[in-house]
Design a protein around this motif. Structure first.
Motif, PDB file in Angstrom:
ATOM      1  N   SER A 201      -1.026   1.452  10.285  1.00  0.00           N
ATOM      2  CA  SER A 201      -1.300   2.805  10.751  1.00  0.00           C
ATOM      3  C   SER A 201      -0.032   3.638  10.860  1.00  0.00           C
ATOM      4  O   SER A 201      -0.071   4.867  10.729  1.00  0.00           O
ATOM      5  CB  SER A 201      -2.024   2.780  12.096  1.00  0.00           C
ATOM      6  OG  SER A 201      -1.282   2.061  13.066  1.00  0.00           O
TER       7      SER A 201
ATOM      8  N   PHE B  75      -8.883   1.916   5.802  1.00  0.00           N
ATOM      9  CA  PHE B  75      -9.111   2.131   4.373  1.00  0.00           C
ATOM     10  C   PHE B  75      -9.156   0.842   3.554  1.00  0.00           C
ATOM     11  O   PHE B  75      -9.369   0.887   2.343  1.00  0.00           O
ATOM     12  CB  PHE B  75      -7.987   3.002   3.792  1.00  0.00           C
ATOM     13  CG  PHE B  75      -7.612   4.186   4.616  1.00  0.00           C
ATOM     14  CD1 PHE B  75      -8.551   5.157   4.920  1.00  0.00           C
ATOM     15  CD2 PHE B  75      -6.325   4.345   5.095  1.00  0.00           C
ATOM     16  CE1 PHE B  75      -8.206   6.274   5.677  1.00  0.00           C
ATOM     17  CE2 PHE B  75      -5.968   5.452   5.851  1.00  0.00           C
ATOM     18  CZ  PHE B  75      -6.913   6.417   6.146  1.00  0.00           C
TER      19      PHE B  75
ATOM     20  N   ARG C 122     -10.092  13.264   1.150  1.00  0.00           N
ATOM     21  CA  ARG C 122      -9.914  12.800   2.525  1.00  0.00           C
ATOM     22  C   ARG C 122     -11.164  12.098   3.027  1.00  0.00           C
ATOM     23  O   ARG C 122     -12.287  12.431   2.633  1.00  0.00           O
ATOM     24  CB  ARG C 122      -9.608  13.980   3.462  1.00  0.00           C
ATOM     25  CG  ARG C 122      -8.224  14.574   3.282  1.00  0.00           C
ATOM     26  CD  ARG C 122      -7.987  15.697   4.280  1.00  0.00           C
ATOM     27  NE  ARG C 122      -8.194  15.269   5.654  1.00  0.00           N
ATOM     28  CZ  ARG C 122      -7.265  14.651   6.394  1.00  0.00           C
ATOM     29  NH1 ARG C 122      -6.087  14.380   5.859  1.00  0.00           N
ATOM     30  NH2 ARG C 122      -7.513  14.312   7.638  1.00  0.00           N
TER      31      ARG C 122
ATOM     32  N   GLU D 218      -6.453  -0.623  10.232  1.00  0.00           N
ATOM     33  CA  GLU D 218      -5.700  -0.824   8.999  1.00  0.00           C
ATOM     34  C   GLU D 218      -4.989  -2.172   8.989  1.00  0.00           C
ATOM     35  O   GLU D 218      -3.798  -2.291   8.696  1.00  0.00           O
ATOM     36  CB  GLU D 218      -4.700   0.311   8.794  1.00  0.00           C
ATOM     37  CG  GLU D 218      -5.368   1.660   8.614  1.00  0.00           C
ATOM     38  CD  GLU D 218      -4.401   2.721   8.138  1.00  0.00           C
ATOM     39  OE1 GLU D 218      -3.701   2.474   7.145  1.00  0.00           O
ATOM     40  OE2 GLU D 218      -4.348   3.789   8.763  1.00  0.00           O
TER      41      GLU D 218
ATOM     42  N   ASP E 223     -10.766   8.121   8.439  1.00  0.00           N
ATOM     43  CA  ASP E 223      -9.362   8.493   8.575  1.00  0.00           C
ATOM     44  C   ASP E 223      -8.837   7.999   9.923  1.00  0.00           C
ATOM     45  O   ASP E 223      -9.411   8.297  10.975  1.00  0.00           O
ATOM     46  CB  ASP E 223      -9.211  10.009   8.480  1.00  0.00           C
ATOM     47  CG  ASP E 223      -7.762  10.440   8.578  1.00  0.00           C
ATOM     48  OD1 ASP E 223      -7.071  10.416   7.545  1.00  0.00           O
ATOM     49  OD2 ASP E 223      -7.327  10.794   9.695  1.00  0.00           O
TER      50      ASP E 223
ATOM     51  N   ARG F 150       0.822  -1.214   0.000  1.00  0.00           N
ATOM     52  CA  ARG F 150       0.000   0.000   0.000  1.00  0.00           C
ATOM     53  C   ARG F 150       0.858   1.267   0.000  1.00  0.00           C
ATOM     54  O   ARG F 150       0.654   2.189   0.775  1.00  0.00           O
ATOM     55  CB  ARG F 150      -0.967  -0.005   1.186  1.00  0.00           C
ATOM     56  CG  ARG F 150      -1.935  -1.196   1.218  1.00  0.00           C
ATOM     57  CD  ARG F 150      -2.727  -1.326  -0.069  1.00  0.00           C
ATOM     58  NE  ARG F 150      -3.776  -2.325   0.006  1.00  0.00           N
ATOM     59  CZ  ARG F 150      -3.818  -3.466  -0.699  1.00  0.00           C
ATOM     60  NH1 ARG F 150      -2.819  -3.741  -1.533  1.00  0.00           N
ATOM     61  NH2 ARG F 150      -4.834  -4.297  -0.597  1.00  0.00           N
TER      62      ARG F 150
ATOM     63  N   THR G 291      -4.892   9.372  -2.568  1.00  0.00           N
ATOM     64  CA  THR G 291      -6.180   9.303  -1.896  1.00  0.00           C
ATOM     65  C   THR G 291      -6.341   7.926  -1.263  1.00  0.00           C
ATOM     66  O   THR G 291      -6.075   6.919  -1.916  1.00  0.00           O
ATOM     67  CB  THR G 291      -7.323   9.555  -2.897  1.00  0.00           C
ATOM     68  OG1 THR G 291      -7.211  10.897  -3.401  1.00  0.00           O
ATOM     69  CG2 THR G 291      -8.682   9.379  -2.239  1.00  0.00           C
ATOM     70  N   PRO G 292      -6.723   7.835   0.002  1.00  0.00           N
ATOM     71  CA  PRO G 292      -6.852   6.515   0.639  1.00  0.00           C
ATOM     72  C   PRO G 292      -7.834   5.623  -0.118  1.00  0.00           C
ATOM     73  O   PRO G 292      -8.857   6.129  -0.597  1.00  0.00           O
ATOM     74  CB  PRO G 292      -7.398   6.855   2.025  1.00  0.00           C
ATOM     75  CG  PRO G 292      -7.030   8.304   2.243  1.00  0.00           C
ATOM     76  CD  PRO G 292      -7.092   8.934   0.900  1.00  0.00           C
ATOM     77  N   MET G 293      -7.514   4.335  -0.230  1.00  0.00           N
ATOM     78  CA  MET G 293      -6.289   3.671   0.140  1.00  0.00           C
ATOM     79  C   MET G 293      -5.199   3.962  -0.894  1.00  0.00           C
ATOM     80  O   MET G 293      -5.436   3.863  -2.090  1.00  0.00           O
ATOM     81  CB  MET G 293      -6.576   2.156   0.249  1.00  0.00           C
ATOM     82  CG  MET G 293      -5.396   1.263   0.374  1.00  0.00           C
ATOM     83  SD  MET G 293      -4.484   1.471   1.896  1.00  0.00           S
ATOM     84  CE  MET G 293      -5.443   0.483   3.009  1.00  0.00           C
ATOM     85  N   GLN G 294      -4.014   4.317  -0.443  1.00  0.00           N
ATOM     86  CA  GLN G 294      -2.926   4.652  -1.341  1.00  0.00           C
ATOM     87  C   GLN G 294      -2.362   3.404  -2.019  1.00  0.00           C
ATOM     88  O   GLN G 294      -2.328   2.324  -1.438  1.00  0.00           O
ATOM     89  CB  GLN G 294      -1.819   5.362  -0.568  1.00  0.00           C
ATOM     90  CG  GLN G 294      -2.244   6.708  -0.006  1.00  0.00           C
ATOM     91  CD  GLN G 294      -1.133   7.401   0.750  1.00  0.00           C
ATOM     92  OE1 GLN G 294      -0.183   6.770   1.185  1.00  0.00           O
ATOM     93  NE2 GLN G 294      -1.246   8.712   0.908  1.00  0.00           N
TER      94      GLN G 294
END
Length: 585
Positions: free
Chosen positions: A224, A311, A195, A280, A336, A97, A160-163
């Motif tokens: 995390s 995410f 976000r 996470e 988040d 990720r 942008t999550p998830m990266q």
């Protein structure tokens, strides 16, 4: 009047987005961009080039650079052949990720503009299909305006999550065209990532209610620590609640010396957990199964509630099963992480709130003491095992890991790579992993060839700040990408490479022993085609041939710490890399 080309605009885009380095193995399919990177008129804005000898190394360098700094390094790959070489490293980054900005040459797609032979075999329709199932987004734009839009979209989406990595193919012909009238960059802020909100409303009320009622709540963390700022926040939350903490360790998420950290411990204490908060966590079944008995469906047999936060469910491949086994959870929240932990702390630390009541504080103190006892006993036991291993005739991995730390414990160090699950496990048991960002995790996808390239990238990120970067390098992984030594030496990267050489593909040897034992066959033959016993590699001589400073190979445990200290002194004096080889059992 000086002519500007579209490739010049690509370089301007990289500068606008704060990319100060690009890694690549040179290839003709992005020769337009290459020319713009080295063009004298672009010298003030062009990112620094980090040349590598293989695309897999280039991607790994960018992978390690981002994990160490949070900054992006661009990666260029040559046509379809370069993308194929890079694909394993892209998969590692996908599973890890990590957002990578990968740009590839292609074409020209217009067949009328292709040179005979070479342009034909290095042009692909839908070139992104090579990696489309393990990148977050990909595109093959044709034309200057479309390419500008793709660059901005890719950069925004990867952050942008998830990266995760992205890939954009740059058409050979488009790169070399004069810049068209009206084609210009968008505002820099156009790539600002979307976000997620913090945990709030009914989700926040539900979780705080469960935490208040739980007898033995467990916090499981995994990724995390990608945001180093979450570490202190999680420590404060765990202290306030008396949470048992299990760190799955894909980053440094929680100090392993903290008395509430009971990762890797054994015993029955956590088997009574009645609430698990998973932040996470990628492999939820593996995490839960490390301390709970599970049903066939992956749910806790004791009925413990499971709340997931993060995410993970926002990024799922249809091709790669890295999403792991499906688990029926009590509540899944996409939010988040850092902001959610802050929101939880506001409720939990309220001096007039329910968590300040004597009934809760007494329960918290009782379980915190039990967890501290478990933590202390486990760490003392691991230290004893490592000390006992120092009496063996050959160097055991636990002894080597302990002695390496003894040599560097007074330095400001970062573990850029821990090589294998075996080395990594002992590092987590013996080293004090406390400072955010001081441990960068493994490769993500289990693909060999990651360690040296990623460590070079991480050390480049810290090249000017005096941090000691250490690569605990497995020998098998090293042999996939040994030409990374050229980049290491060419750029004077101040990295300490410690080759943990057992002359085995250990995991494969262990599997061979296991299957032979299951079949009642000779396990002494398990080393065949899994070892280097008959043709051992001399890593010291190999490194010297690339111009990397080396020290004599270490074959006794009492020589580990003195040799590592000598290597550290050389790096501090000269600012150049050193390789140490340790021969191990």
């Amino acid at each position: 009047m000086t002519t500007s080309y579209f490739s010049d605009l690509v370089v301007e885009f990289l500068h606008q987005q704060g990319i100060d380095k690009v890694a690549f193995n040179p290839g003709a399919s992005f020769r337009g961009v290459h020319d713009s990177l080295v063009h004298a008129d672009n010298a003030e804005i062009a990112p620094e080039i980090v040349m590598t000898c293989h695309e897999e190394i280039a991607v790994a360098v960018a992978h390690g650079y981002h994990k160490a700094s949070g900054r992006h390094m661009g990666v260029f790959v040559h046509a379809n052949v370069g993308l194929l070489h890079a694909s394993m490293a892209v998969f590692n980054a996908w599973c890890d990720r990590v957002p990578l900005f990968v740009l590839g040459g292609n074409g020209p797609v217009d067949a009328g503009k292709r040179r005979p032979w070479i342009d034909w075999i290095h042009t692909s329709q839908n070139i992104e299909s090579v990696v489309k199932d393990y990148v977050k987004w990909c595109d093959q734009p044709i034309g200057q305006r479309a390419t500008v839009e793709s660059l901005y979209r890719a950069f925004k989406l990867m952050n942008t999550p998830m990266q995760a990595p992205v890939f954009v193919a740059l058409d050979f012909d488009v790169q070399e065209q004069p810049l068209e009238d009206g084609v210009r960059l968008l505002p820099a802020r156009a790539t600002e990532a979307a976000r997620l909100p913090a945990l709030n409303g009914a989700d926040l009320d539900d979780l705080t209610g469960r935490l208040l009622a739980a007898r033995l709540p467990v916090l499981v963390v995994d990724f995390s620590g990608r945001d180093p700022g979450t570490v202190a926040q999680l420590v404060a939350l765990a202290d306030a609640l008396g949470l048992a903490v299990v760190d799955r360790g894909n980053r440094l998420n929680f100090p392993n010396t903290h008395q509430l950290n009971v990762s890797h411990t054994t015993g029955t204490l956590l088997s009574d957990a009645d609430l698990v908060l998973a932040l996470e966590v990628q492999d939820l079944v593996g995490a839960l199964g490390s301390f709970l008995t599970l049903t066939d469906q992956g749910a806790p047999a004791n009925g413990a509630d499971i709340v997931t936060l993060g995410f993970n469910e926002l990024l799922t491949s249809k091709w790669a099963a890295d999403y792991q086994q499906f688990v029926p959870v009590t509540r899944a929240v996409a939010a988040d992480t850092a902001d959610s932990v802050a929101a939880l702390r506001t409720v939990v630390e309220d001096p007039a709130g329910p968590f300040a009541a004597p009934e809760f504080t007494e329960r918290r103190e009782q379980r915190a003491k039990a967890l501290a006892d478990l933590h202390t006993e486990a760490r003392a036991g691991w230290a004893r095992q490592a000390e006992e291993a120092k009496g063996r005739d050959r160097i055991h991995v636990s002894a080597a890991v302990d002695e390496i730390h003894r040599a560097v414990r007074d330095e400001e160090w970062i573990l850029t790579n821990t090589g294998s699950l075996t080395i990594d496990g002992w590092v987590k048991k013996l080293w004090p992993l406390e400072r955010p960002g001081s441990y960068l995790g493994l490769n993500g996808g289990g693909g060999l060839g990651y360690g040296l390239g990623a460590s070079i990238g991480a050390a480049l990120a810290h090249q000017s700040d005096g941090t000691l970067c250490l690569d605990l390098q497995a020998d098998g992984d090293f042999l996939y990408t040994p030409s990374a030594l050229w980049t290491l030496a060419a750029y004077d990267v101040p990295l300490l490479v410690i080759v943990m050489n057992n002359r085995l593909y250990l995991n494969s040897t262990q599997h061979a022993e296991r299957i032979a034992g299951n079949r009642d066959r000779d396990i002494d033959r398990a080393h065949i085609a899994t070892s280097f016993y008959d043709r051992p590699v001399d890593f010291v001589t190999l490194a010297r041939s690339f111009g990397v400073h080396t020290l004599p190979r270490v074959e006794r445990v009492d020589a580990v710490a003195p040799t590592v200290r000598e290597a550290v002194a050389h790096i501090k004096e000269h600012g150049k890399p050193v390789l140490v080889e340790i021969l191990m059992e």
